[in-house]
Scaffold this motif. Structure first.
Motif, PDB file in Angstrom:
ATOM      1  N   ASP A 137     -37.279 108.955  19.499  1.00 56.40           N
ATOM      2  CA  ASP A 137     -38.113 107.896  20.071  1.00 56.40           C
ATOM      3  C   ASP A 137     -39.580 108.282  20.145  1.00 56.40           C
ATOM      4  N   VAL A 138     -39.860 109.532  20.414  1.00 60.83           N
ATOM      5  CA  VAL A 138     -41.254 109.981  20.528  1.00 60.83           C
ATOM      6  C   VAL A 138     -41.974 109.781  19.193  1.00 60.83           C
ATOM      7  N   LEU A 139     -41.360 110.199  18.100  1.00 61.01           N
ATOM      8  CA  LEU A 139     -41.987 110.035  16.789  1.00 61.01           C
ATOM      9  C   LEU A 139     -42.103 108.564  16.413  1.00 61.01           C
ATOM     10  N   ARG A 140     -41.097 107.771  16.721  1.00 60.56           N
ATOM     11  CA  ARG A 140     -41.171 106.330  16.425  1.00 60.56           C
ATOM     12  C   ARG A 140     -42.308 105.679  17.210  1.00 60.56           C
ATOM     13  N   ASP A 141     -42.444 106.034  18.473  1.00 61.54           N
ATOM     14  CA  ASP A 141     -43.506 105.447  19.297  1.00 61.54           C
ATOM     15  C   ASP A 141     -44.891 105.889  18.827  1.00 61.54           C
ATOM     16  N   ALA A 142     -45.035 107.160  18.498  1.00 59.18           N
ATOM     17  CA  ALA A 142     -46.327 107.654  18.007  1.00 59.18           C
ATOM     18  C   ALA A 142     -46.688 106.989  16.681  1.00 59.18           C
ATOM     19  N   THR A 143     -45.705 106.855  15.811  1.00 56.09           N
ATOM     20  CA  THR A 143     -45.931 106.188  14.525  1.00 56.09           C
ATOM     21  C   THR A 143     -46.325 104.733  14.737  1.00 56.09           C
ATOM     22  N   ALA A 144     -45.689 104.068  15.681  1.00 57.16           N
ATOM     23  CA  ALA A 144     -46.032 102.667  15.986  1.00 57.16           C
ATOM     24  C   ALA A 144     -47.473 102.558  16.477  1.00 57.16           C
ATOM     25  N   ASP A 145     -47.918 103.507  17.287  1.00 57.07           N
ATOM     26  CA  ASP A 145     -49.311 103.504  17.766  1.00 57.07           C
ATOM     27  C   ASP A 145     -50.283 103.668  16.602  1.00 57.07           C
ATOM     28  N   ILE A 146     -49.972 104.589  15.694  1.00 57.36           N
ATOM     29  CA  ILE A 146     -50.839 104.826  14.534  1.00 57.36           C
ATOM     30  C   ILE A 146     -50.864 103.602  13.628  1.00 57.36           C
ATOM     31  N   MET A 147     -49.700 103.031  13.362  1.00 54.54           N
ATOM     32  CA  MET A 147     -49.631 101.857  12.491  1.00 54.54           C
ATOM     33  C   MET A 147     -50.343 100.655  13.109  1.00 54.54           C
ATOM     34  N   ALA A 148     -50.283 100.516  14.424  1.00 52.67           N
ATOM     35  CA  ALA A 148     -50.992  99.416  15.097  1.00 52.67           C
ATOM     36  C   ALA A 148     -52.500  99.571  14.915  1.00 52.67           C
ATOM     37  N   ALA A 149     -52.990 100.796  15.008  1.00 55.45           N
ATOM     38  CA  ALA A 149     -54.424 101.042  14.808  1.00 55.45           C
ATOM     39  C   ALA A 149     -54.829 100.729  13.376  1.00 55.45           C
ATOM     40  N   ILE A 150     -54.003 101.125  12.416  1.00 59.35           N
ATOM     41  CA  ILE A 150     -54.294 100.830  11.010  1.00 59.35           C
ATOM     42  C   ILE A 150     -54.266  99.327  10.761  1.00 59.35           C
ATOM     43  N   THR A 151     -53.291  98.636  11.329  1.00 60.66           N
ATOM     44  CA  THR A 151     -53.167  97.189  11.166  1.00 60.66           C
ATOM     45  C   THR A 151     -54.397  96.475  11.714  1.00 60.66           C
ATOM     46  N   GLU A 152     -54.847  96.890  12.893  1.00 59.49           N
ATOM     47  CA  GLU A 152     -56.042  96.274  13.496  1.00 59.49           C
ATOM     48  C   GLU A 152     -57.274  96.495  12.628  1.00 59.49           C
ATOM     49  N   GLN A 153     -57.419  97.704  12.113  1.00 57.88           N
ATOM     50  CA  GLN A 153     -58.582  97.999  11.277  1.00 57.88           C
ATOM     51  C   GLN A 153     -58.533  97.203   9.976  1.00 57.88           C
ATOM     52  N   LEU A 154     -57.356  97.093   9.378  1.00 55.58           N
ATOM     53  CA  LEU A 154     -57.212  96.321   8.152  1.00 55.58           C
ATOM     54  C   LEU A 154     -57.528  94.846   8.394  1.00 55.58           C
ATOM     55  N   ALA A 155     -57.047  94.314   9.500  1.00 58.91           N
ATOM     56  CA  ALA A 155     -57.341  92.919   9.834  1.00 58.91           C
ATOM     57  C   ALA A 155     -58.849  92.717   9.984  1.00 58.91           C
ATOM     58  N   GLU A 156     -59.508  93.673  10.613  1.00 60.37           N
ATOM     59  CA  GLU A 156     -60.965  93.590  10.782  1.00 60.37           C
ATOM     60  C   GLU A 156     -61.663  93.614   9.427  1.00 60.37           C
TER      61      GLU A 156
END
Length: 55
Positions: A20-39
């Motif tokens: 779960d720790v790795l899944r949650d950390a990966t989700a945080d990183i992917m959310a940041a990438i998604t936000e930047q791509l949308a921008e």
């Protein structure tokens, strides 16, 4: 090329690097990438992230 701010992963410090720790950390990183791509695209990021497993 565009580089976003560092993703704060401090909430995972000292936790075991598996499951779960790795899944949650990966989700945080992917959310940041998604936000930047949308921008960069001038679009709104999707409300829910893509799940290749279809969950």
């Amino acid at each position: 090329m565009s580089v976003g701010p560092p993703v704060d992963l401090s909430k995972y410090a000292g936790k075991p690097a598996h499951g779960d720790v790795l899944r949650d950390a990966t989700a945080d990183i992917m959310a940041a990438i998604t936000e930047q791509l949308a921008e960069l695209r001038g679009e709104t990021a999707p409300a829910t992230p893509y799940d290749p497993a279809g969950r």
